[in-house]
Structures are given as structure tokens and as C-alpha cells.
Design a protein around this motif. Structure first.
Motif, PDB file in Angstrom:
ATOM      1  N   CYS A  15       0.837  -1.200   0.000  1.00 40.39           N
ATOM      2  CA  CYS A  15       0.000   0.000   0.000  1.00 40.39           C
ATOM      3  C   CYS A  15       0.872   1.250   0.000  1.00 40.39           C
ATOM      4  N   ALA A  16       1.952   1.228   0.782  1.00 38.53           N
ATOM      5  CA  ALA A  16       2.862   2.371   0.843  1.00 38.53           C
ATOM      6  C   ALA A  16       3.469   2.661  -0.521  1.00 38.53           C
ATOM      7  N   LYS A  17       3.781   1.609  -1.269  1.00 38.73           N
ATOM      8  CA  LYS A  17       4.345   1.769  -2.620  1.00 38.73           C
ATOM      9  C   LYS A  17       3.366   2.533  -3.515  1.00 38.73           C
ATOM     10  N   VAL A  18       2.088   2.175  -3.436  1.00 39.32           N
ATOM     11  CA  VAL A  18       1.076   2.844  -4.261  1.00 39.32           C
ATOM     12  C   VAL A  18       0.862   4.275  -3.780  1.00 39.32           C
ATOM     13  N   ARG A  19       0.778   4.491  -2.475  1.00 46.18           N
ATOM     14  CA  ARG A  19       0.625   5.861  -1.941  1.00 46.18           C
ATOM     15  C   ARG A  19       1.778   6.741  -2.383  1.00 46.18           C
ATOM     16  N   THR A  20       2.991   6.204  -2.354  1.00 48.58           N
ATOM     17  CA  THR A  20       4.164   6.973  -2.780  1.00 48.58           C
ATOM     18  C   THR A  20       4.036   7.392  -4.235  1.00 48.58           C
ATOM     19  N   LYS A  21       3.598   6.488  -5.094  1.00 44.30           N
ATOM     20  CA  LYS A  21       3.431   6.819  -6.522  1.00 44.30           C
ATOM     21  C   LYS A  21       2.335   7.860  -6.701  1.00 44.30           C
ATOM     22  N   ASP A  23       1.428  10.111  -4.589  1.00 45.61           N
ATOM     23  CA  ASP A  23       1.975  11.379  -4.092  1.00 45.61           C
ATOM     24  C   ASP A  23       3.019  11.944  -5.048  1.00 45.61           C
ATOM     25  N   ASP A  24       3.882  11.077  -5.582  1.00 42.93           N
ATOM     26  CA  ASP A  24       4.905  11.531  -6.538  1.00 42.93           C
ATOM     27  C   ASP A  24       4.267  12.182  -7.765  1.00 42.93           C
ATOM     28  N   LEU A  25       3.141  11.630  -8.199  1.00 41.84           N
ATOM     29  CA  LEU A  25       2.446  12.159  -9.369  1.00 41.84           C
ATOM     30  C   LEU A  25       1.508  13.315  -9.002  1.00 41.84           C
ATOM     31  N   TYR A  80      -0.953   8.785 -15.916  1.00 40.59           N
ATOM     32  CA  TYR A  80      -0.821  10.127 -15.344  1.00 40.59           C
ATOM     33  C   TYR A  80       0.579  10.735 -15.386  1.00 40.59           C
ATOM     34  N   ALA A  81       1.594   9.976 -15.758  1.00 37.68           N
ATOM     35  CA  ALA A  81       2.954  10.518 -15.733  1.00 37.68           C
ATOM     36  C   ALA A  81       3.196  11.435 -16.925  1.00 37.68           C
TER      37      ALA A  81
END
Length: 81
Positions: A15-21, A23-25, A80-81
Motif C-alpha cells: 500500500c505504501a508503494k502505491v501511496r508513494t506513486k 503522491d509523486d504524481l 498520469y505521468a
């Protein structure tokens, strides 16, 4: 309310991996925390057909109940990138 909703379990590294992405985007998203017990995860099961997390929905793109962190991150990058 954001178009993207993430079903999340605090402390889950996937879940943290997805939240980070997300947030990064710099994407706006809502978070629904699921219970620790898989048997009580009825809301995410209705959306995705399974009780694992993370799962996202993206109303603007017609995505309902996408599971698997790697697939979600790839989708977010491509869309979205």
C-alpha cells in the motif's frame, strides 16, 4: 471527492508503494482504510472480488477494483505521468 480511491491498510508495504506513486504524481485521491481481518473487508471485496490490498478505483478512467501494487503503479505511470 477525488476520482481515485485507494483501499489501504496502514503498515502495508505494498500500500505504501502505491501511496508513494500517487503522491509523486501529485494526484488527488481518497483513502479507505480496511480492517486487519480479511473476513471483515467486505467493502473492498465488493469492489475487487478479493480481500487483499492495495486496490484502487479510478472513476475518470472507468477502473473499478484494480489490485496488485505493481499493476497499480504501472497503470498510474502510464495514465498520469
Amino acid at each position: 471527492m477525488a476520482d481515485i480511491t485507494m483501499y489501504d491498510l496502514p503498515g502495508c508495504p505494498f500500500c505504501a508503494k502505491v501511496r508513494t506513486k500517487l503522491d509523486d504524481l501529485e494526484l488527488e485521491y481518497d483513502v479507505i482504510e480496511v480492517p486487519r481481518s480479511h473476513g471483515e473487508r467486505t467493502e473492498v471485496e465488493k469492489v475487487s472480488g478479493q480481500t487483499g490490498v492495495p486496490v484502487i478505483t479510478d472513476e475518470s478512467q472507468g477502473v473499478e477494483g484494480m489490485p496488485e501494487s505493481d499493476d497499480i503503479v504501472e497503470y498510474l505511470e502510464e495514465t498520469y505521468a
